[in-house]
Design an enzyme around this catalytic site. Structure first.
Site, PDB file in Angstrom:
ATOM      1  N   HIS A 169      13.681  -7.240   6.001  1.00  0.00           N
ATOM      2  CA  HIS A 169      12.794  -8.113   6.779  1.00  0.00           C
ATOM      3  C   HIS A 169      13.212  -8.170   8.253  1.00  0.00           C
ATOM      4  CE1 HIS A 169      10.440  -9.335   3.467  1.00  0.00           C
ATOM      5  NE2 HIS A 169      11.284 -10.189   2.932  1.00  0.00           N
ATOM      6  N   ARG A 198      -4.284  -2.345   4.245  1.00  0.00           N
ATOM      7  CA  ARG A 198      -3.614  -2.700   2.986  1.00  0.00           C
ATOM      8  C   ARG A 198      -4.126  -4.063   2.518  1.00  0.00           C
ATOM      9  NH1 ARG A 198       1.033  -0.846   6.201  1.00  0.00           N
ATOM     10  NH2 ARG A 198       1.847   1.110   5.351  1.00  0.00           N
ATOM     11  N   GLU A 243      -1.524  10.613  -3.584  1.00  0.00           N
ATOM     12  CA  GLU A 243      -0.121  10.185  -3.613  1.00  0.00           C
ATOM     13  C   GLU A 243       0.568  10.586  -4.913  1.00  0.00           C
ATOM     14  OE1 GLU A 243      -0.181   5.882  -3.113  1.00  0.00           O
ATOM     15  OE2 GLU A 243      -2.197   5.830  -3.942  1.00  0.00           O
ATOM     16  N   ASN A 284       4.396   8.312   1.376  1.00  0.00           N
ATOM     17  CA  ASN A 284       5.512   7.480   0.900  1.00  0.00           C
ATOM     18  C   ASN A 284       5.699   7.661  -0.607  1.00  0.00           C
ATOM     19  OD1 ASN A 284       5.387   6.647   3.507  1.00  0.00           O
ATOM     20  ND2 ASN A 284       4.946   4.513   3.085  1.00  0.00           N
ATOM     21  N   ASP A 285       4.608   7.586  -1.364  1.00  0.00           N
ATOM     22  CA  ASP A 285       4.700   7.795  -2.811  1.00  0.00           C
ATOM     23  C   ASP A 285       4.693   9.273  -3.183  1.00  0.00           C
ATOM     24  OD1 ASP A 285       5.069   5.276  -3.823  1.00  0.00           O
ATOM     25  OD2 ASP A 285       2.945   4.844  -4.090  1.00  0.00           O
ATOM     26  N   ARG A 325      13.171   6.184  -3.099  1.00  0.00           N
ATOM     27  CA  ARG A 325      13.681   6.136  -1.721  1.00  0.00           C
ATOM     28  C   ARG A 325      14.489   4.883  -1.452  1.00  0.00           C
ATOM     29  NH1 ARG A 325       9.017   3.791   1.686  1.00  0.00           N
ATOM     30  NH2 ARG A 325       7.538   3.112   0.131  1.00  0.00           N
ATOM     31  N   CYS A 374      -1.758   8.697   5.679  1.00  0.00           N
ATOM     32  CA  CYS A 374      -1.455   7.302   6.013  1.00  0.00           C
ATOM     33  C   CYS A 374      -0.039   6.896   5.638  1.00  0.00           C
ATOM     34  CB  CYS A 374      -2.471   6.369   5.354  1.00  0.00           C
ATOM     35  SG  CYS A 374      -2.528   6.516   3.557  1.00  0.00           S
TER      36      CYS A 374
END
Length: 579
Positions: A190, A297, A433, A456-457, A467, A504
Site C-alpha cells: 500500500h 476495473r 490472460e 499480469n495473469d 508473482r 492492459c
C-alpha cells in the site's frame, strides 16, 4: 554507505534523515474486579470509535490527495473495526476472562492474524496487515498515545521507518517529505502504491536501514534504481543533484506531450490509454495525457462496502468516465472480476485450494447472472454517453464467450422492451490472460470486436509462477520467449480477422517492451496514468517499420535476459527516458 532495496516510486530525494520510531505498547494483562468489567468494555468501545473517527479524517485526506481508489484502503480499515466478529470477540474476551481491554485486544488480534497469514490466498494475507494496522491504532489510543503528525517538519526530510502504514503515507506532506525508505515492503505494498500516486521517491525492502541511519544523517534516495546512500561523498551528492535536475527537466518535457497524439517517427498512430478503478482515477488519467481508458476495473465499485452497488450507482460511475473523456475517446469497461485475490464481504464464496484458478471473473458472472445482468444494464445505459466498450475477463473457451454474449443479448432485449436507450453497436471484446485463449485466438477473434492482453495473469499462468511468491518470482518474466510468442500469436490472430488488439497489463507501460510490442503490431497500450507520457515520448522516437524486424529477431531468441539486453542496446532512447 550504499543500501540496495526495491525501487517503489521513481525520482530522487535528498535531505536529512528523520527516523519514524514505532511506539511500542507493552501489554500487561490485568484481572478486573466484577464491577470494572462493564466500564472496561465502554473504554474499549470509546477508543474504537475514536480510531474510526481518525480513519474517516485520513480517508478524506487520501481522497483529496490521491483519489477514490487509494482512499478505499481506509474504508477497509474502518470495516475491520465495525466487524462484529472481530470487535465482538474482543468485548466477549473482556467479559468472559475479566481482563483489561489491551490484553483482550492483543490476544484476539494475534489469533486473527495467525489465521489470515496461514491462508494461501494473497488477498486474505493482506487482510492480516489491515488488522495489524487498525489494532495497533486502537492499542495506542488505549495506552494514551495520540496520533503522530507527519506534516509539520521544519524542512524537507527523508523518512526512515521499518514500514509506513497506509494511514502514515496518506498524511505525508509532499513539500515536507522529500522521500522515504523502509526496512520492509514491496512494489505492490500500500505504501509503495500511494508513494507513486503522490510522486514521492521511495525505496522499500531495505532490511536494516532503520538501524544503519540516524536522525540528521544526510540521505540520498534513488527511487528509480532502488538505492539509498547514507552520508554520501560530496561528489556523489553533486552527481545526484545533476540527476535530479535532469529528471525534473525530463518530467517537464513529458508534460508538453500531454495533448499530443501518440505517433511514431514514421507516422504510425497508436493509442496510449490508462487503467483506472473509479471516476476519480479518470481525472488523473486525463491530466497525465491518456487518450482514453483501456481498462476500467469495475470491481472497485463493489469493494469497501457492505452490499452490491445498484444499477443506477454503476451507471453514474460509468457515465462519469465517459463524459470525462468525451464522445470519441475509448472507454473499455471490464465486467466484474471478483475472486482470486479480490473478495467481497457480502458475497459468499467457496473455500478453494487455488482461488486464482477457481470460481472467479466470468465464471462467477455466468453462474450468478443476476449480478452480471445488473452490471451489463448499467454499462449499456452508459454507452450512449461516449465511446464505451465492454470487455469480459478470464475467458478460456469459445463456449464461455458465447454464453456471455447470450446474457448480453438478453439484457439488450430487456432494455429495448423498456424503451431505455443504449448503443446497439457497442464494441464487445475479451481479455486474453489464459494461455488456452491465446492458443485459440484465431477462433475467438471471429466472435469479438477486440482483444486486450492481460499480461499480469498471462505471464504467471504461462510460467506457472505466482508473482507474489518471492521464491519463484524470478520466473515471472515478461520477456520470456514463451510469453512473447503467445502475445504475438494473439495480435496476428486479431489482425487477420480485421480486429484490433490492445494490452492492459503492466507490460504495456514497460519502456523496454514497447518497441517489441510496436513491432508486433499492437494497436493500443493501456497503463498506469504516470506511465503514459514517458511512453509517448519513447513512441515518438521510434520507427515502427524498423521495429518489425526487431520483433522478428526477438521471437527467435532463447532467454528473457538476451531479449531485454538486445532491445535496450538497439533502442538507445529507452535509457534516455528511463535515466
Amino acid at each position: 554507505m550504499e543500501w540496495k532495496g526495491i525501487a517503489a516510486a521513481s525520482g530522487y530525494a535528498m535531505g536529512p534523515a528523520f527516523l519514524l520510531k514505532e511506539e511500542k505498547v507493552t501489554v500487561a494483562k490485568r484481572t478486573l474486579k466484577p464491577e470494572e468489567v462493564d466500564m472496561e468494555v465502554k473504554r474499549f468501545d470509546a477508543k474504537v470509535q475514536q480510531a474510526i473517527s481518525e480513519l474517516e479524517v485520513i480517508k478524506e485526506k487520501a481522497r483529496q490527495k490521491l483519489g477514490d481508489e487509494e482512499a478505499e484502503i481506509f474504508s477497509a480499515h474502518i470495516l475491520v473495526l465495525q466487524d462484529p466478529e472481530y470487535t465482538g470477540a474482543i468485548r466477549e474476551k473482556i467479559k468472559s476472562d475479566a481482563v483489561n481491554a489491551e490484553a483482550a485486544l492483543q490476544e484476539v488480534t494475534d489469533n486473527f492474524i495467525m489465521i489470515f497469514e496461514s491462508m494461501d490466498n494473497e488477498y486474505m494475507r493482506e487482510r492480516a496487515a489491515d488488522i495489524r494496522d487498525v489494532s495497533g491504532r486502537v492499542l495506542q489510543r488505549l495506552a494514551g498515545i495520540e496520533e503522530k503528525s507527519l506534516e509539520n517538519f521544519s524542512e524537507p526530510v527523508v523518512l526512515i521507518a521499518n514500514d509506513l502504514t497506509p494511514s502514515d503515507t496518506a498524511q505525508l506532506n509532499r513539500d515536507k517529505v522529500a522521500g522515504f525508505a523502509t526496512n520492509i515492503g514491496g512494489r505492490t505494498s500500500h505504501s509503495a502504491i500511494m508513494a507513486r500516486s503522490m510522486e514521492i521517491p521511495a525505496v522499500v525492502g531495505l532490511k536494516g536501514i532503520v538501524d544503519a541511519a540516524k536522525d540528521g544523517d544526510y540521505l540520498i534516495v534513488d527511487g528509480s534504481q532502488g538505492l539509498v546512500y547514507i552520508n554520501p561523498s560530496e561528489e556523489l551528492k553533486a552527481s545526484y543533484h545533476e540527476k535530479q535536475k535532469k529528471y525534473e527537466a525530463r518530467q517537464a518535457e513529458f508534460k508538453k506531450l500531454k495533448d499530443e497524439h501518440s505517433i511514431t517517427a514514421d507516422g504510425h498512430r497508436i493509442e496510449l490509454v490508462s487503467n483506472i478503478g473509479n471516476p476519480q482515477d479518470a481525472v488523473g488519467a486525463k491530466r497525465n495525457g491518456a487518450e482514453g481508458i483501456g481498462l476500467y476495473r469495475t470491481e472497485f465499485l463493489y469493494m469497501g462496502r457492505d452490499n452490491f452497488p445498484t444499477e443506477d450507482e454503476q451507471f453514474e460511475a460509468y457515465k462519469a468516465v465517459a463524459e470525462q473523456f468525451g464522445k470519441e475517446s475509448p472507454i473499455v469497461i471490464r465486467s466484474l472480476d471478483i475472486g482470486g485475490d479480490k473478495h467481497l464481504p457480502y458475497l459468499e464464496m467457496p473455500e478453494e485450494m487455488n482461488p486464482f484458478l477457481g470460481y472467479r471473473a466470468i465464471r462467477l458472472c455466468l453462474d450468478r447472472t443476476d449480478i452480471f445482468k445488473v452490471q451489463l444494464r448499467a454499462i449499456l445505459r452508459a454507452s450512449v454517453f461516449g465511446n464505451v466498450k465492454l470487455m469480459y475477463p478470464m475467458i478460456s473457451s469459445i463456449t464461455e464467450l458465447r454464453q456471455a454474449n447470450q446474457v448480453l443479448a438478453e439484457v439488450k432485449n430487456e432494455l429495448r422492451v423498456a424503451n431505455i436507450p443504449f448503443n446497439d453497436k457497442m464494441e464487445v471484446g475479451m481479455m486474453i490472460e489464459i494461455p488456452a485463449a491465446a492458443v485459440i485466438a484465431d477462433q475467438l477473434a471471429k466472435e469479438v470486436d477486440f482483444f486486450s492482453i492481460g499480461t499480469n495473469d498471462l505471464i504467471q499462468y504461462t510460467m506457472a509462477a505466482d508473482r507474489m511468491n518471492e521464491r519463484v518470482s524470478y520466473l515471472y518474466q515478461p520477456f520470456n520467449p514463451a510469453v512473447l510468442r503467445l502475445i504475438n500469436m494473439v495480435i496476428q490472430a486479431a489482425h487477420k480477422a480485421g480486429k484490433w488488439a490492445g494490452m492492459c497489463g503492466e507490460m504495456a507501460g514497460n519502456l523496454t517492451a514497447i518497441p517489441i510490442l510496436l513491432g508486433m503490431g499492437l494497436d493500443e497500450f493501456s497503463m498506469s496514468a504516470s506511465s503514459v507520457l514517458p511512453a509517448r515520448a519513447l513512441v515518438r522516437k521510434l520507427n515502427r517499420a524498423e521495429l518489425t524486424t526487431l520483433a522478428e529477431k526477438v521471437l527467435e531468441m532463447e532467454t528473457a535476459e538476451e531479449i531485454k539486453l538486445f532491445v535496450e542496446e538497439q533502442i538507445t532512447a529507452i535509457a534516455q527516458i528511463q535515466d
